[in-house]
Motif scaffolding. Structure first.
Motif, PDB file in Angstrom:
ATOM      1  N   GLY A   1       0.819  -1.204   0.000  1.00 19.42           N
ATOM      2  CA  GLY A   1       0.000   0.000   0.000  1.00 19.42           C
ATOM      3  C   GLY A   1       0.851   1.251   0.000  1.00 19.42           C
ATOM      4  N   PRO A   2       0.261   2.420   0.375  1.00 17.87           N
ATOM      5  CA  PRO A   2       1.008   3.675   0.387  1.00 17.87           C
ATOM      6  C   PRO A   2       2.093   3.666   1.472  1.00 17.87           C
ATOM      7  CG  PRO A   2      -1.364   4.064   0.400  1.00 17.87           C
ATOM      8  CD  PRO A   2      -1.161   2.616   0.717  1.00 17.87           C
ATOM      9  N   VAL A   3       3.320   3.989   1.070  1.00 16.24           N
ATOM     10  CA  VAL A   3       4.460   3.929   1.990  1.00 16.24           C
ATOM     11  C   VAL A   3       5.289   5.209   1.847  1.00 16.24           C
ATOM     12  CG1 VAL A   3       6.536   2.649   2.638  1.00 16.24           C
ATOM     13  CG2 VAL A   3       4.543   1.411   1.763  1.00 16.24           C
ATOM     14  N   GLU A   4       5.733   5.727   2.982  1.00 11.57           N
ATOM     15  CA  GLU A   4       6.666   6.859   2.952  1.00 11.57           C
ATOM     16  C   GLU A   4       8.041   6.351   2.533  1.00 11.57           C
ATOM     17  OE1 GLU A   4       6.573  10.015   3.195  1.00 11.57           O
ATOM     18  OE2 GLU A   4       4.565  10.454   3.984  1.00 11.57           O
ATOM     19  N   LEU A   5       8.520   6.808   1.386  1.00 15.51           N
ATOM     20  CA  LEU A   5       9.830   6.408   0.903  1.00 15.51           C
ATOM     21  C   LEU A   5      10.679   7.649   0.645  1.00 15.51           C
ATOM     22  CD1 LEU A   5       8.899   3.659  -1.745  1.00 15.51           C
ATOM     23  CD2 LEU A   5       9.613   3.311   0.634  1.00 15.51           C
TER      24      LEU A   5
END
Length: 299
Positions: A97-101
């Motif tokens: 899913g949405p991930v802080e990268l």
């Protein structure tokens, strides 16, 4: 290269400083183009148009809204260029899913091959961690249509210059169905109720989102935007549309499959947008779309 016109604003052309130019149509200021915005890295800094206004002065763009602070008026925003995030915010990762990268890129202004009162051609570097992936040649022009409407003509030419194979992806290509956004993107302001969205033969967000249509309109009581693909490649791209959650329209480069960016071979897209005061019904929007793409005689 043309000399900067008298409406150039901001600091000198020095890396790291802010800068903006004003677009005028028929003597009226209709848009401001921030070509060196001061933004956080997480927002994938990039040039953008804001505010864009109708000829009557109504703003039809939003900047850094609370719901998506990385939405920047009108811009070229792509969530996945060889893994680099040029959209801003989190990255959608398959099975996670949405991930802080830490993968955010930025678009850096290089110069003006041409700069006029009604538009410009700009050279832009798409970079991540100091490495240039793409060079873009962007041409933006404001032109008159009628007394209460004008057109924003936006052409992008993206060239892979990194010496390796690259491709454009989206959350959809990475596993999130229906989220094929990335490319030309226009963020209008939130109004008292969601805007209407329609094409020549479909109406409503569910019907037009993901469709291939020569043109698409978003309308409120105060303004109407008519988006038209002006090349065959652009018309083959699908429309990304939001209305209920927030207003937004984009021409998607990678709806359900990645778009290859062969080294040295430009990928060109052109979207022309009619900007009108007040609400246009379908017939009037179709007439605007025909003028945007020069097809009046064929109708």
């Amino acid at each position: 290269m043309s000399a900067p016109h008298p409406h150039t604003a901001g600091a000198p052309d020095v890396p790291g400083t802010a800068g903006a130019v004003e677009l005028r149509c028929g003597g009226r200021a209709v848009a401001r183009y921030e070509y060196r915005p001061q933004l956080a890295r997480r927002e994938s800094p990039r040039p953008y148009l804001h505010p864009v206004r109708t000829l009557g002065g109504t703003a039809v763009t939003e900047l850094r809204p609370a719901d998506h602070v990385h939405h920047l008026g009108v811009s070229m925003a792509v969530p996945d260029v060889g893994g680099a995030n040029f959209w801003g915010g989190r990255t959608f990762v398959r099975d996670r899913g949405p991930v802080e990268l830490d993968n955010h890129g930025h678009q850096s202004h290089l110069g003006w091959p041409e700069l006029r009162e009604d538009g410009f051609t700009e050279e832009i570097a798409w970079q991540r961690d100091g490495r240039r992936l793409l060079t873009e040649r962007r041409t933006v022009t404001a032109r008159a249509l009628e007394a209460d409407r004008w057109a924003l003509d936006f052409t992008t030419e993206l060239t892979n210059v990194c010496g390796e194979e690259l491709s454009v992806g989206s959350p959809a290509t990475n596993g999130r169905p229906g989220a094929g956004y990335g490319g030309f993107f226009w963020r209008p302001p939130v109004g008292p109720r969601p805007p209407e969205v329609f094409t020549e033969d479909a109406e409503g967000e569910e019907a037009v989102h993901g469709s291939r249509a020569p043109w698409l309109a978003m309308a409120t009581d105060a303004w109407t935007l008519v988006f038209a693909g002006a090349t065959e490649d652009t018309r083959r791209d699908r429309w990304f549309v939001r209305a209920a959650e927030y207003p937004g329209v984009g021409s998607a480069l990678a709806w359900d499959r990645r778009l290859p960016l062969p080294a040295g071979r430009p990928v060109v897209r052109r979207v022309v947008t009619g900007v009108a005061d007040g609400r246009l019904e379908r017939a009037a929007a179709a007439e605007v779309a025909a003028r945007l793409t020069g097809k009046e005689a064929a109708r």
